[in-house]
Design an enzyme around this catalytic site. Structure first.
Site, mmCIF file in Angstrom:
data_model
loop_
_atom_site.group_PDB
_atom_site.id
_atom_site.type_symbol
_atom_site.label_atom_id
_atom_site.label_comp_id
_atom_site.label_asym_id
_atom_site.label_seq_id
_atom_site.Cartn_x
_atom_site.Cartn_y
_atom_site.Cartn_z
ATOM 1 N N LYS A 121 -10.228 0.589 -0.951
ATOM 2 C CA LYS A 121 -10.115 0.314 0.494
ATOM 3 C C LYS A 121 -11.330 0.870 1.242
ATOM 4 O O LYS A 121 -11.745 2.000 1.004
ATOM 5 C CB LYS A 121 -8.833 0.956 1.027
ATOM 6 C CG LYS A 121 -8.542 0.676 2.504
ATOM 7 C CD LYS A 121 -7.238 1.357 2.924
ATOM 8 C CE LYS A 121 -6.865 1.046 4.365
ATOM 9 N NZ LYS A 121 -5.657 1.826 4.764
ATOM 10 N N GLU A 135 0.854 -1.186 0.000
ATOM 11 C CA GLU A 135 0.000 0.000 0.000
ATOM 12 C C GLU A 135 0.894 1.242 0.000
ATOM 13 O O GLU A 135 1.969 1.225 0.622
ATOM 14 C CB GLU A 135 -0.861 -0.017 1.276
ATOM 15 C CG GLU A 135 -1.853 1.126 1.380
ATOM 16 C CD GLU A 135 -2.544 1.174 2.747
ATOM 17 O OE1 GLU A 135 -1.964 0.689 3.750
ATOM 18 O OE2 GLU A 135 -3.662 1.704 2.816
ATOM 19 N N CYS A 146 -4.583 -3.395 4.234
ATOM 20 C CA CYS A 146 -4.126 -2.940 5.557
ATOM 21 C C CYS A 146 -5.195 -3.029 6.659
ATOM 22 O O CYS A 146 -5.573 -4.109 7.052
ATOM 23 C CB CYS A 146 -3.552 -1.528 5.430
ATOM 24 S SG CYS A 146 -2.355 -1.159 6.741
#
Ligand SMILES: *[C@@H]1O[C@H](CO)[C@@H](O)[C@H](O)[C@H]1NC(C)=O
Ligand SMILES: *[C@@H]1O[C@H](CO)[C@@H](O)[C@H](O)[C@H]1NC(C)=O
Ligand SMILES: *[C@@H]1O[C@H](CO)[C@@H](O)[C@H](O)[C@H]1NC(C)=O
Ligand SMILES: *[C@@H]1O[C@H](CO)[C@@H](O)[C@H](O)[C@H]1NC(C)=O
Ligand SMILES: *[C@@H]1O[C@H](CO)[C@@H](O)[C@H](O)[C@H]1NC(C)=O
Ligand SMILES: *[C@@H]1O[C@H](CO)[C@@H](O)[C@H](O)[C@H]1NC(C)=O
Ligand SMILES: *[C@@H]1O[C@H](CO)[C@@H](O)[C@H](O)[C@H]1NC(C)=O
Length: 522
Positions: A181, A82, A213
């Site tokens: 995300k 990321e 994440c």
């Protein structure tokens, strides 16, 4: 290459799985790259698109080296981290020059062959060519901008939604997956998509799912991809800041793969001063390869062979009922000298491991944690405790955690239990940890001195006991069962920077709560 963004009829899924087994591979080589991102200079004013591209190309130059190396060694797929092209510290305005329009993969696009089709998209063209030229699947994390109607109340003032986005190109350079995300972690530069996206794609080496994440701590899309979409392997780019004792990257990610019984390919950013390191390739029964490095400043490529369909493998671990053992036994003598301590902001009930060996129980509300243990020898200056925590976690108090943990305290002073500690010298001849968990989502963690994992040296029994195996352990920092009880989370719609109405409403509500609390106190 099916890209699924909503519900998907089971019959189609089953059919796809059967057809895929023709010419399918039993195993494949996977690669992840921990990248020491070249960051932009701090600036209040947006740089030009040209300057933004120069920086992103510098980072892609480094990633290109890793891609070529991975391909040379036979890897079929490589995951990059990321924020790997431009870092993380931005406002909505300063990130804008880095963004490109990313279409839905259903448009069937090979940016390498048709770079102008969706306007100015040089980053996507270069990544697609990298995949095509090296005949390898590539996952990269870039920024998406989507024009919206400024009449629309949720449309941001600049007329664009901005998303933290993963893209995947196949060996032909075709865009096969795009994921926005959902669970942002202090990222004011990006918007939260309307709902969590469930993105999968099929390959001759299994079915893949994607998230990013902070997403890993929540039910959607992470758990749904594994449970309902039956992916074999998760691709997981992250910019993860390590937090001892429970949430260091290699520790938690390897535990998630084991708890969910899925392959997990983790590419983390390498940035030592922000505690960002820790990448790995994790299989359901054990870590295959991992990297945690606080010494050097350089990136690192990891490669390993993994099963294409771990569920079909003879050593696929059996399903675990996390509470069977713990609810069946009579609690070991509940300790009188339980004391309260903290891991970050969470108030644990702790009890000390006084003896070289013993059976202990510590409870907090409905959660009782049982530990049987025998140390090889008790080190004079090292103190271990058994702890239990059940409740809403952290400052935000939105996510419900249930944790049983045995950990080394920072010093012999019990007030330091739960604080970060990186070295230990106490080895255990045996341990067995279990808890009366109310959730089926528990992640088994074993972290050794100097932030090492313990592959092949512990296992989880079907009745929920986490035990050592193959002899005594190396010195232990923590042995934990980290549970997430998602259905007890407080529901919330994450801060949509664009949606000022909701933001104001939330601030107003917060002020009201504060005001009410003050009144009550008065
Ligand atoms: C940051 O600024 C320095 C000094 O002006 C310059 O040399 C460097 O190239 C800049 N870095 C980036 C990534 O733009
Ligand atoms: C891909 O290969 C072509 C032809 O060999 C070359 O022109 C191009 O620069 C390469 N692109 C990348 C990104 O490697
Ligand atoms: C990194 O971790 C150490 C201990 O594990 C902590 O003391 C330090 O504050 C962390 N640094 C950052 C930037 O969070
Ligand atoms: C796990 O075991 C407990 C106790 O044996 C039982 O009450 C519970 O229903 C089981 N949970 C599941 C999901 O099977
Ligand atoms: C712990 O319990 C086990 C089984 O109940 C028993 O065999 C063992 O002696 C106990 N250990 C200690 C140190 O009390
Ligand atoms: C912590 O443990 C003590 C002793 O067992 C118990 O009285 C107390 O209720 C526990 N705290 C919580 C919050 O459950
Ligand atoms: C333990 O630490 C606390 C503060 O962290 C301190 O007040 C206390 O005196 C210490 N106790 C001992 C025995 O050193």
């Amino acid at each position: 290459m099916a890209v699924v963004t909503s519900s998907f009829p089971t019959s189609v899924a089953v059919f796809a799985l059967i057809t895929l087994h023709v010419g399918a591979l039993d195993t494949f080589i996977a690669a992840v790259y921990e990248h020491a991102v070249i960051l932009p200079n701090r600036t209040e004013r947006p740089v030009s698109q040209h300057e933004a591209l120069l920086l992103m190309n510098k980072n892609i130059d480094v990633l290109e080296g890793a891609v070529k190396q991975a391909a040379d060694q036979g890897a079929r797929i490589i995951v990059t981290p990321e924020d790997a092209l431009y870092g993380w510290k931005f406002t909505r305005e300063t990130v804008f020059p880095y963004l490109e329009y990313i279409p839905d993969p259903q448009v069937n696009w090979v940016p390498c062959k048709d770079p102008q089709r969706f306007g100015h998209t040089p980053v996507q063209a270069r990544l697609s060519c990298l995949a095509k030229n090296n005949s390898i699947y590539i996952l990269a994390n870039i920024g998406d901008k989507k024009p919206c109607n400024s009449q629309d109340s949720t449309c941001p003032p600049n007329g664009y939604y901005q998303y933290n986005t993963n893209v995947v190109y196949n060996t032909e350079g075709q865009l096969v997956a795009r994921y926005h995300k959902y669970h942002l972690y202090s990222e004011p530069q990006f918007d939260v998509p309307e709902k969590p996206e469930l993105v999968t794609f099929n390959t001759p080496f299994g079915r893949f799912g994607i998230f990013t994440c902070f997403d890993i701590l929540f039910h959607d899309p992470a758990v749904t991809l594994v449970k309902d979409f039956h992916v074999d392997t998760i691709l997981f780019p992250s910019a993860w800041m390590n937090v001892l004792p429970l949430l260091t990257a290699v520790e938690f990610h390897s535990a998630w793969a084991m708890g969910m019984r899925v392959n997990l390919l983790v590419a983390n950013i390498h940035h030592v001063s922000l505690n960002m390191t820790g990448s790995g390739i994790y299989a359901p029964n054990s870590p295959k390869v991992y990297h945690h490095d606080m010494e050097t400043a350089s990136g690192k490529i990891l490669l390993s062979e993994v099963e294409s369909h771990p569920r079909g493998s003879p050593d696929y671990p059996a399903a675990v009922n996390w509470s069977t053992y713990a609810t069946a036994i009579k609690p070991f003598s509940v300790q009188k000298n339980t004391f309260k301590g903290f891991i970050s902001r969470d108030g644990f009930n702790f009890t000390e491991l006084f003896e070289n060996a013993g059976n202990l129980t510590v409870c907090q509300k409905e959660l009782c944690c049982h530990l049987s243990y025998r140390m090889l020898e008790k080190e004079e200056n090292e103190v271990y405790v058994l702890g239990a925590f059940t409740g809403l976690h952290g400052r935000r108090r939105r996510e419900y955690w249930q944790v049983c943990t045995m950990l080394k305290c920072k010093t012999a002073n019990l007030t330091t239990c739960g604080r970060p500690v990186e070295t230990a010298s106490t080895r255990f001849a045996m341990f067995s940890l279990s808890g009366t968990f109310g959730t089926e989502y528990v992640f088994p963690e074993v972290l050794l001195t100097k932030i090492h994992l313990s592959p092949g040296k512990f296992e989880v029994l079907k009745d929920g006991r986490l035990i050592n195996k193959n002899g005594s352990s190396e010195p232990i920092l923590t042995v934990s069962l980290f549970g997430r009880w998602y259905s007890k989370d407080l529901l919330y719609s994450s801060c949509k920077t664009s949606n000022s109405a909701i933001t104001y409403l939330r601030i107003f509500t917060l002020l009201m709560i504060v005001a009410l609390q003050n009144i009550v106190i008065i």
